[in-house]
Design a protein around this motif. Structure first.
Motif: not given
Length: 250
Positions: A168-177
């Protein structure tokens, strides 16, 4: 850099704890034990206000559990003891009275995602894709689940768990918190970490500790919970499915 290590340096109230193993920063029991010790030790020092948790090398933050050690497990007690290594590190991060900042410079898998989730603030680069691959080899991210689910929620955690072959891309991880800030390059990330750590180190330590206690409310049962999860994982690693799956890593 070729030897496995866990080191701590303290400067201006900031303790930087670095772990490294040649196997893409995979974590065997010895390194997990050292990591737990260093976090506990730094948390008790009056000279330390903030802890930065990082790994050595440029490419991978953490490859998760040591497959060499997983393959060698032959009984339930050894299996539970291995997974308790991750439990103890997460509990050390939870119980530490200092704010912990994680520095995720590259890909992270399994237990490494748990370390990022157990930090109080997490910086990452555009290269820091994440994956929970445990269920693909017949176990599951059970020990780290409370830390990860606490950050990203049940729906995102189930997505991450069941898509076990997908990064999973870093932006996904950021969007999820999970991640708080993402940077294009490591140098910019390190500068931002230094700036935040220095600011936090200048704040009232009692206020920081009280804030951390609030962050971790409703996790008082984690000691028993993570031990139970370690036992589940320790049993599953002995299953026929998992033993067969691990054969390809020999």
């Amino acid at each position: 850099m070729s030897e496995a290590h866990v080191t701590t340096t303290i400067e201006n109230g900031i303790a930087t704890i670095e772990f490294f193993t040649p196997e893409h920063n995979a974590l065997p029991s010895e390194i997990l034990n050292q990591l737990e010790h260093e976090i506990i030790s730094a948390g008790t020092k009056d000279s330390v206000q903030i802890i930065v948790l990082k790994s050595g090398g440029d490419r991978t933050f953490c490859a998760g559990a040591s497959f060499k050690e997983l393959i060698a497990i032959e009984d339930k007690s050894t299996g539970k003891a291995f997974f308790m290594g991750f439990a103890k590190v997460i509990l050390a991060m939870r119980n530490c009275g200092k704010i912990i900042i994680a520095r995720v410079q590259g890909k992270t898998v399994g237990g490494g995602v748990g370390l990022a989730a157990a930090a109080d603030y997490c910086f990452a680069t555009q290269h820091a894709a994440i994956k929970l691959s445990e269920i693909s080899i017949g176990i599951g991210p059970f020990v780290i689940a409370p830390a990860v689910e606490r950050k990203i929620g049940t729906s995102a955690f189930s997505e991450l768990t069941l898509n076990a072959h997908h990064f999973f891309e870093p932006q996904w991880a950021k969007d999820k918190g999970l991640f708080h800030e993402i940077f294009d390059e490591t140098q910019a990330m390190d500068q931002a970490i230094e700036e935040l750590a220095q600011k936090l180190a200048s704040y009232n330590p009692e206020a920081l500790q009280a804030s951390k206690e609030i962050f971790w409310e409703n996790t008082e049962n984690w000691s028993k919970l993570l031990e139970k999860r370690a036992e589940i994982s320790g049993n599953l690693v002995l299953s026929e499915f998992t033993k067969k799956a691990l054969e390809r890593f020999k």
